[in-house]
Design an enzyme around this catalytic site. Structure first.
Site, PDB file in Angstrom:
ATOM      1  CG  ASP A  67      -4.728  -7.685  63.514  1.00 44.26           C
ATOM      2  OD1 ASP A  67      -4.891  -8.103  62.358  1.00 44.26           O
ATOM      3  OD2 ASP A  67      -3.816  -6.906  63.830  1.00 44.26           O
ATOM      4  CG  ASN A 136       2.458   2.060  67.574  1.00 48.68           C
ATOM      5  OD1 ASN A 136       2.609   1.005  66.969  1.00 48.68           O
ATOM      6  ND2 ASN A 136       1.293   2.421  68.092  1.00 48.68           N
ATOM      7  CG  HIS A 138       0.868  -1.794  66.237  1.00 52.22           C
ATOM      8  ND1 HIS A 138      -0.121  -0.862  66.028  1.00 52.22           N
ATOM      9  CD2 HIS A 138       1.145  -2.298  65.004  1.00 52.22           C
ATOM     10  CE1 HIS A 138      -0.424  -0.817  64.747  1.00 52.22           C
ATOM     11  NE2 HIS A 138       0.332  -1.672  64.102  1.00 52.22           N
ATOM     12  CD  GLU A 143      -2.029   0.193  68.846  1.00 51.27           C
ATOM     13  OE1 GLU A 143      -0.825   0.288  68.551  1.00 51.27           O
ATOM     14  OE2 GLU A 143      -2.922   0.699  68.151  1.00 51.27           O
TER      15      GLU A 143
HETATM   16  P1  PGA Z   1       1.381  -1.707  57.351  1.00 49.53           P
HETATM   17  O1  PGA Z   1       0.837  -2.040  58.811  1.00 49.53           O
HETATM   18  O2  PGA Z   1       1.905  -3.012  56.806  1.00 49.53           O
HETATM   19  O3  PGA Z   1       0.162  -1.247  56.611  1.00 49.53           O
HETATM   20  O4  PGA Z   1       2.442  -0.691  57.507  1.00 49.53           O
HETATM   21  C1  PGA Z   1       1.608  -2.796  59.670  1.00 49.53           C
HETATM   22  C2  PGA Z   1       1.003  -2.791  61.040  1.00 49.53           C
HETATM   23  O5  PGA Z   1       0.390  -1.775  61.433  1.00 49.53           O
HETATM   24  O6  PGA Z   1       1.174  -3.788  61.763  1.00 49.53           O
END
Ligand code: PGA
Length: 241
Positions: A67, A136, A138, A143
């Site tokens: 992404d 959450n 995702h 999302e």
């Molecule tokens: P993080 O993000 O590794 O910074 O916790 C993971 C994500 O949001 O997919």
């Protein structure tokens, strides 16, 4: 779903790096799907050290990131183009033209998304996809929602994600509200998937990924449908299993 629980963040990162390095040793022209965020930073550091010790060679490797923020210049310190260059690519012998991220700056974003899908397909598809997970549930920027995208597309970030990611920006207003992300179908087409999670904040999402119903409200729960997924967790992330 295979689950590996390591003692802490460092051993989780080492284990993940071994997965990636093994993939590249067995198939030097592997196509890797890569992730950004805090979680894979330790894995990238380990891989850089393995490269420096000549234990792994990235000269033929092709990468596709999951992404990128929409309309954030590539040289912005919060862009994922910048993240990948600074935290991984510039330290190894990967060829720049073999690294791909969605271009959130593209004038025709829909065409950019179609182009990204075609590029993944014509590379032969992702051999190993590395994933993080949001609090959450995702994956990429897919999302929780009533419907999930199959293919790469432009998506709105949830308020929760904007808040969580604001820790990298000087204020919450600066966090982009949209991003380009590969779709769920694209992720699930990868031949193998590893998902990394560290810390108590991820424990509920991991519980729902492993033991919950398959639901668009927890995008990571779709990984239950894939035949070759390994979760690499530290003890805190695995604490609700
Ligand atoms: P993080 O993000 O590794 O910074 O916790 C993971 C994500 O949001 O997919």
């Amino acid at each position: 779903m295979r689950i590996i629980v390591e003692e802490d963040y460092e051993s989780m990162s080492k284990r993940a790096a071994l997965f990636v390095a093994s993939q590249v040793i067995l198939k030097p022209d592997s196509v890797l799907g890569l992730a950004t965020g805090s979680t894979p930073l330790g894995m990238y550091k380990e891989l850089i050290e393995m490269y420096q010790r000549s234990e792994v060679d990235f000269s033929e490797v092709i990468t596709f990131n999951l992404d990128e923020y929409y309309q954030l210049p590539h040289d912005d310190a919060q862009s994922y183009h910048y993240f990948m260059k600074e935290n991984f690519f510039k330290h190894i012998n990967i060829k720049e033209y073999n690294t791909h991220l969605p271009d959130g700056m593209a004038a025709d974003i829909e065409e950019e998304c179609r182009k990204y899908e075609r590029a993944i397909e014509s590379s032969g598809g992702i051999d190993l996809q590395v994933l993080g997970i949001g609090e959450n549930g995702h994956i990429g920027f897919n999302e929780p929602a009533e419907k999930l995208n199959v293919y790469t597309g432009l998506v709105n970030l949830t308020e929760e994600t904007i808040k969580v990611n604001s820790r990298f920006f000087s204020s919450v207003e600066e966090v982009p509200t949209k991003a380009v992300t590969v779709g769920m179908g694209t992720i699930l087409k990868a031949k193998r998937i590893i998902l990394l999670a560290s810390g108590e904040k991820k424990a509920e999402a991991i519980r729902d990924t492993v033991n919950g119903h398959v639901t668009t409200q927890v995008p990571s729960s779709f990984l239950q449908l894939h035949p070759d997924v390994t979760l690499i967790l530290d003890k805190a992330a695995a604490s609700l299993l």
